[in-house]
Design a protein around this motif. Structure first.
Motif, PDB file in Angstrom:
ATOM      1  N   TYR A   1     -42.713 -13.750  -7.620  1.00 34.41           N
ATOM      2  CA  TYR A   1     -44.184 -14.122  -7.872  1.00 34.41           C
ATOM      3  C   TYR A   1     -44.454 -14.545  -9.276  1.00 34.41           C
ATOM      4  CZ  TYR A   1     -45.493 -10.399  -4.194  1.00 34.41           C
ATOM      5  OH  TYR A   1     -45.978 -10.210  -2.983  1.00 34.41           O
ATOM      6  N   GLN A   2     -45.612 -15.192 -10.065  1.00 33.09           N
ATOM      7  CA  GLN A   2     -46.166 -16.046 -11.114  1.00 33.09           C
ATOM      8  C   GLN A   2     -46.944 -15.032 -11.745  1.00 33.09           C
ATOM      9  OE1 GLN A   2     -45.857 -20.093 -10.685  1.00 33.09           O
ATOM     10  NE2 GLN A   2     -46.336 -20.339 -12.292  1.00 33.09           N
ATOM     11  N   LEU A   3     -45.765 -14.972 -13.772  1.00 31.01           N
ATOM     12  CA  LEU A   3     -46.853 -14.514 -14.696  1.00 31.01           C
ATOM     13  C   LEU A   3     -47.420 -15.671 -15.364  1.00 31.01           C
ATOM     14  CD1 LEU A   3     -44.960 -11.047 -15.659  1.00 31.01           C
ATOM     15  CD2 LEU A   3     -47.054 -12.009 -13.662  1.00 31.01           C
ATOM     16  N   ASP A   4     -48.533 -16.051 -15.655  1.00 29.11           N
ATOM     17  CA  ASP A   4     -48.728 -17.094 -16.012  1.00 29.11           C
ATOM     18  C   ASP A   4     -48.919 -17.065 -18.032  1.00 29.11           C
ATOM     19  OD1 ASP A   4     -51.695 -15.614 -16.022  1.00 29.11           O
ATOM     20  OD2 ASP A   4     -52.219 -16.957 -15.069  1.00 29.11           O
ATOM     21  N   HIS A   5     -49.369 -17.282 -18.418  1.00 30.36           N
ATOM     22  CA  HIS A   5     -49.237 -17.023 -19.975  1.00 30.36           C
ATOM     23  C   HIS A   5     -49.505 -16.138 -20.659  1.00 30.36           C
ATOM     24  CE1 HIS A   5     -49.093 -19.489 -23.820  1.00 30.36           C
ATOM     25  NE2 HIS A   5     -50.492 -18.405 -24.231  1.00 30.36           N
ATOM     26  N   ASP A   6     -50.693 -15.543 -20.191  1.00 25.40           N
ATOM     27  CA  ASP A   6     -51.203 -14.613 -21.632  1.00 25.40           C
ATOM     28  C   ASP A   6     -50.035 -13.181 -21.001  1.00 25.40           C
ATOM     29  OD1 ASP A   6     -52.699 -15.105 -22.817  1.00 25.40           O
ATOM     30  OD2 ASP A   6     -54.643 -15.040 -21.761  1.00 25.40           O
ATOM     31  N   ARG A   7     -50.253 -12.993 -19.327  1.00 21.17           N
ATOM     32  CA  ARG A   7     -49.278 -12.276 -18.763  1.00 21.17           C
ATOM     33  C   ARG A   7     -48.002 -12.109 -19.472  1.00 21.17           C
ATOM     34  NH1 ARG A   7     -50.759 -10.883 -12.947  1.00 21.17           N
ATOM     35  NH2 ARG A   7     -49.951 -13.291 -12.071  1.00 21.17           N
ATOM     36  N   SER A   8     -47.530 -13.431 -18.826  1.00 26.42           N
ATOM     37  CA  SER A   8     -45.841 -13.289 -18.827  1.00 26.42           C
ATOM     38  C   SER A   8     -45.680 -12.937 -20.329  1.00 26.42           C
ATOM     39  CB  SER A   8     -45.532 -14.901 -18.984  1.00 26.42           C
ATOM     40  OG  SER A   8     -44.535 -15.094 -19.869  1.00 26.42           O
ATOM     41  N   ARG A   9     -46.714 -13.121 -21.538  1.00 26.84           N
ATOM     42  CA  ARG A   9     -46.522 -12.556 -22.996  1.00 26.84           C
ATOM     43  C   ARG A   9     -46.720 -11.250 -22.565  1.00 26.84           C
ATOM     44  NH1 ARG A   9     -45.633 -16.919 -26.083  1.00 26.84           N
ATOM     45  NH2 ARG A   9     -47.080 -18.812 -26.603  1.00 26.84           N
ATOM     46  N   GLY A  10     -47.249 -10.700 -22.472  1.00 32.29           N
ATOM     47  CA  GLY A  10     -48.082  -9.192 -22.847  1.00 32.29           C
ATOM     48  C   GLY A  10     -46.738  -8.413 -22.206  1.00 32.29           C
ATOM     49  N   PHE A  11     -46.002  -9.396 -20.488  1.00 32.98           N
ATOM     50  CA  PHE A  11     -45.203  -8.679 -20.346  1.00 32.98           C
ATOM     51  C   PHE A  11     -43.842  -7.870 -20.811  1.00 32.98           C
ATOM     52  CE2 PHE A  11     -41.026  -8.987 -17.599  1.00 32.98           C
ATOM     53  CZ  PHE A  11     -40.607  -8.128 -17.020  1.00 32.98           C
TER      54      PHE A  11
END
Lengths: 483, 398
Positions: free
Chosen positions: B262-272
């Motif tokens: 799965y992929q996390l884009d910009h904001d979700r990646s930063r949050g993770f």
């Protein structure tokens, strides 16, 4: 040059020379010991060739255990020890004392382990810097620090001086790329620091040992971080009619958020000499040239170079030229890395290594020119612009005693200028004997005393690489206060 | 104050905001010297990638200022003090926020360390006071500097036992404009370590790797991820947008054999990654937590051996080279087992969280050889011969 005083040999040790040599013969095999004068001559100087001192003997051990035996012997015989890799130090870091044993690591040059999964290589420290990258090149990896002397200089020497190189803007210097060291102390203890893992918790001796100029112990093995090679790399050359414009362009590049792997600067005299040597296609009609290299896929590189070009265009460049082939890229770097040698064909030179805050660059260059004019000496400027590490090459005639002294005084003034501007005396070459007496320009006595106390932890008798790093008087007064 | 303490022979606790007070060996000190009052950014030159701040400056203040110029601390300071919060979220002992001095004194580096280096790598200058009350400086404000010994970096990770830092100067870096991450579900530990190592061998500059077991995943703040109920293995790319897309696509292609991605884009990646950096995956309370640093390819072997002796839940960062272990509570917080197993592997183990009695009874930091300890004693003597500064914080008697 002969203006720098060299530490005096101790007559009691010189008197015991025959006895010491005869004991060393019992300790080491004939292959591991150089005692004849012609043999010892090969070790009397380093790349600061104006200074020569014939060592008492030279040991060429093959293992850490052998190094431990030698150091125990030296300690019990009060014999000074000077570690030596390839002898490429520009600051006299490997200059022997006449009452010292040179401990050369050239025979300890094996690769001990390559681990691509965990991305490290373990080597003996007599291996050359390029030898490390070559050992992992076929697997698509490299060792990042790349001093210009990488063909000859050893990892041991790199550790001693915390060497940098053109590409450390992105990848860091030696201290940022070492995971572990094995060091033999003057007690003969063989101690491991760090390992194949990243940061342990608690005290970290690695940054203290790295850059200690061989004054803490003899480093015999190193575990180095290796990195996957970038997909592609491509440099761009940007020429300007003033160094101010070039300096402003460097600042703008860094502020833009693009971090090139290297930003190198050359002034007109340096460009001319390097072009004659390497035929790299450097523009000859500019006052300042930047070589800016970026990495990535072909399309990423295109995009980054476009962005850099847009930035450069705001600083009135007279020429912008992209490398069009791998051959051209190789020639561009060949010219840059051969700069010292190329200038050496023209004249003797004194290679400085000061660092300045980047914002002071134009001011620094103007004032360096003034200083050199005042001393009636020519200068070529070559440096790692991204991190403000200047290498003014002050040219002089070694056969002219007066000019030698002037060149040395000129160099001192340049380094004092670097400190005045908020920078430092040396970015990657080390203090050695060359900048030893200037240390008080950068540090006060409390700063130096704290450093000397640390030295005493590792080498309480001050036998390792004597007469370097600290001003001689400062060393003497410290030692007499603690003894 | 240090001079006075020295004259009276009274040891001092050296601290910033005390957020990490419950980490390390417990100490008894007569007084306390906090650098919290020494606050403020004294130099910031974005075009030179350098920032200086007094030691008590809150980390948050520094990161906020850097962010305004599109820059950051590339070592992504790790907020391990968060695992000391009580179940209600209150600081157990600290008076938050964490200070920059404390970050360097404990060499706290987060997920990006694996690519960009540690806190100590970015420390280029200090002003400090030794145990005799003498002020000294080392390094400076330029990023390449080999003038004299590197006492600055040598003080990183010494937990205030050699000197009280008063001002620190650090290298800062441009912040990548874009980021995205991939997440692979349900990989067993060994396969996850292999996948993370494989990613780090590619030339895509993966700037964070983590593998969390299902028990840890439930504690993450993103509800979609927290509800997955299986282990996850995440890898991060940071770059400009076109490069992020291409590199993520390449990474997905190369790691396809590992399973569903799965992929996390910009904001979700930063949050993770904020969660990872904040150690949100570690449970609150006082279950013992260990930090183990090891060559990544040796991690699975160590874990296999360890699991023969005890249950444990393990998070892997730094492509397997950094493990955070939760162990079942016991009187020695698992020290006997950990130390016995780890002796067969080249690694460094620190007991990060445990009750005060356990931390007082066992060696919290990794035990060292006699020769190493002799050097550490020598360093203490060279900086703090009267044993005034944080005595016993790392090793008994030092």
């Amino acid at each position: 040059m002969s203006g720098i005083s060299v530490i005096k040999p101790r007559s009691d040790v010189l008197k015991r020379q025959d006895e010491i040599v005869s004991s060393l013969k019992g300790l080491l095999s004939a292959r591991s010991l150089v005692i004849d004068e012609a043999g010892r001559r090969a070790f009397e100087t380093d790349a600061l060739t104006a200074y020569k001192r014939l060592p008492l003997a030279v040991a060429l051990p093959q293992s850490s255990e052998e190094v431990a035996d030698i150091l125990c012997f030296c300690k019990s015989n009060d014999l000074r020890v000077v570690a030596r890799g390839a002898g490429t130090s520009l600051s006299g870091g490997a200059l022997p004392a006449e009452d010292s044993l040179v401990l050369g690591l050239s025979r300890m040059n094996r690769v001990l382990e390559v681990n691509l999964e965990s991305r490290y290589i373990r080597v003996q420290t007599g291996i050359t810097n390029l030898g490390v990258s070559n050992a992992v090149a076929a697997s698509g990896f490299h060792y990042a620090p790349d001093p210009s002397s990488q063909l000859a200089c050893t990892i041991g020497g790199n550790v001693g001086m915390n060497s940098g190189g053109a590409h450390c803007l992105k990848y860091g210097v030696t201290v940022n790329n070492i995971l572990g060291l094995k060091m033999v102390t003057m007690n003969g203890d063989i101690i491991e620091f760090g390992g194949a893992h990243l940061d342990g918790a608690g005290y970290d001796f690695l940054p203290l040992i790295i850059g200690s100029e061989g004054q803490f112990g003899i480093v015999t093995e190193a575990t180095l971080r290796i990195l996957p090679k970038a997909e592609n790399a491509r440099p761009m050359m940007i020429g300007f009619q003033s160094s101010e414009a070039a300096g402003a362009c460097v600042s703008a590049i860094i502020a833009s958020g693009v971090l090139p792997v290297a930003i190198e600067f050359m002034d007109r005299p340096a460009i001319k000499v390097c072009e004659e040597f390497a035929q790299a296609g450097y523009p000859l009609d500019v006052e300042a040239l930047l070589i800016v290299e970026v990495e990535g896929s072909k399309s990423e590189i295109e995009a980054l170079l476009k962005k850099l070009e847009d930035i450069a265009l705001q600083h009135d460049p007279s020429v912008i030229k992209l490398s069009q082939s791998e051959e051209e890229t190789a020639a561009i770097w060949k010219g840059r890395k051969a700069a010292f040698g190329a200038i050496g064909r023209l004249a003797d030179y004194y290679c400085m290594d000061g660092v300045i805050p980047l914002s002071t660059l134009p001011d620094a260059l103007n004032r360096i020119s003034e200083i050199c004019r005042k001393h009636n000496l020519r200068v070529a400027n070559i440096f790692h612009a991204g991190d403000g590490n200047l290498h003014p090459l002050i040219m002089y005639n070694a056969n002219d005693a007066d000019e030698k002294i002037r060149a040395e005084r000129c160099g001192e003034e340049v380094l004092e200028l670097c400190v005045d501007l908020g920078g430092c005396l040396t970015g990657e070459h080390g203090v050695g004997i060359e900048k030893r007496e200037l240390m008080l320009a950068q540090f006060n006595s409390a700063d130096l005393i704290q450093q000397m106390r640390v030295k005493s932890v590792f080498d309480p008798d001050w036998l390792l690489n004597p007469g370097k790093v600290f001003p001689l008087e400062t060393q003497e007064s410290y030692l007499s206060s603690v003894r | 104050m240090i001079v006075q303490a020295g004259e009276q022979g009274l040891p001092l606790e050296i601290c910033g905001s005390r957020t990490k007070r419950c980490i390390g060996r417990p100490m008894q000190t007569a007084g306390r010297l906090s650098t919290r009052g020494l606050s403020g950014i004294t130099l910031y030159e974005p075009t030179e990638l350098v920032l200086s701040a007094k030691a008590g400056t809150p980390l948050d203040e520094i990161e906020a200022l850097l962010d305004e110029s599109g820059q950051e601390l590339a070592f992504e300071p790790n907020r391990w003090e968060n695992m000391m919060l009580t179940p209600a979220g209150a600081p157990a002992s600290g008076e938050a926020p964490a200070t920059i001095g404390g970050i360097f004194a404990t060499n706290s580096s987060g997920p990006r360390r694996v690519l960009r280096g540690s806190a100590r790598d970015h420390l280029i200058g200090v002003r400090a006071v030794n145990g005799l009350g003498e002020i000294f400086k080392s390094g400076g404000r330029v990023m390449k500097n080999v003038t004299g010994y590197d006492l600055s970096r040598g003080l990183a990770g010494t937990w205030g036992t050699l000197a009280a830092l008063t001002e620190v100067t650090m290298k800062v870096m441009p912040k990548a404009p874009d980021t995205a991450s991939i997440i692979i579900l349900n990989l067993p530990d060994e396969a996850a370590v292999n996948a993370m190592c494989a990613a780090m061998k590619l030339p895509y500059e993966v700037s964070g790797t983590v593998h969390l077991p299902a028990e840890f995943v439930t504690r993450l703040s993103n509800p979609d991820i927290a509800q997955l109920g299986v282990s996850i293995t995440a890898m991060r790319i940071e770059n400009f947008p076109a490069a992020v897309s291409r590199r993520i696509a390449e990474l997905r292609e190369r790691l396809k054999p590992c399973g569903e991605i799965y992929q996390l884009d910009h904001d979700r990646s930063r949050g993770f990654w904020t969660d990872i950096r904040n150690m949100s995956f570690i449970g609150r309370g006082d279950v013992p937590v260990w930090r183990i640093s090891i060559a990544p390819d040796r991690a699975p072997g160590l874990v296999r051996t360890l699991r023969n002796h005890t249950d444990c839940h393990i998070a892997y960062e730094w492509s397997g080279g950094l493990m955070w272990l939760e162990l079942p509570p016991s009187t020695d917080a698992g020290a006997t087992i950990i130390r016995r197993v780890i002796a067969e592997f080249e690694a460094d183990a620190m007991l990060v969280r445990a009750g005060q009695s356990a931390r007082a009874a066992v060696e919290v930091f990794h035990p060292l050889t006699d020769a190493n300890m002799a050097l550490i004693r020598g360093m203490k003597e060279a900086f703090d011969p009267k044993r005034i500064l944080n005595p016993g914080r790392i090793h008994a008697g030092i």
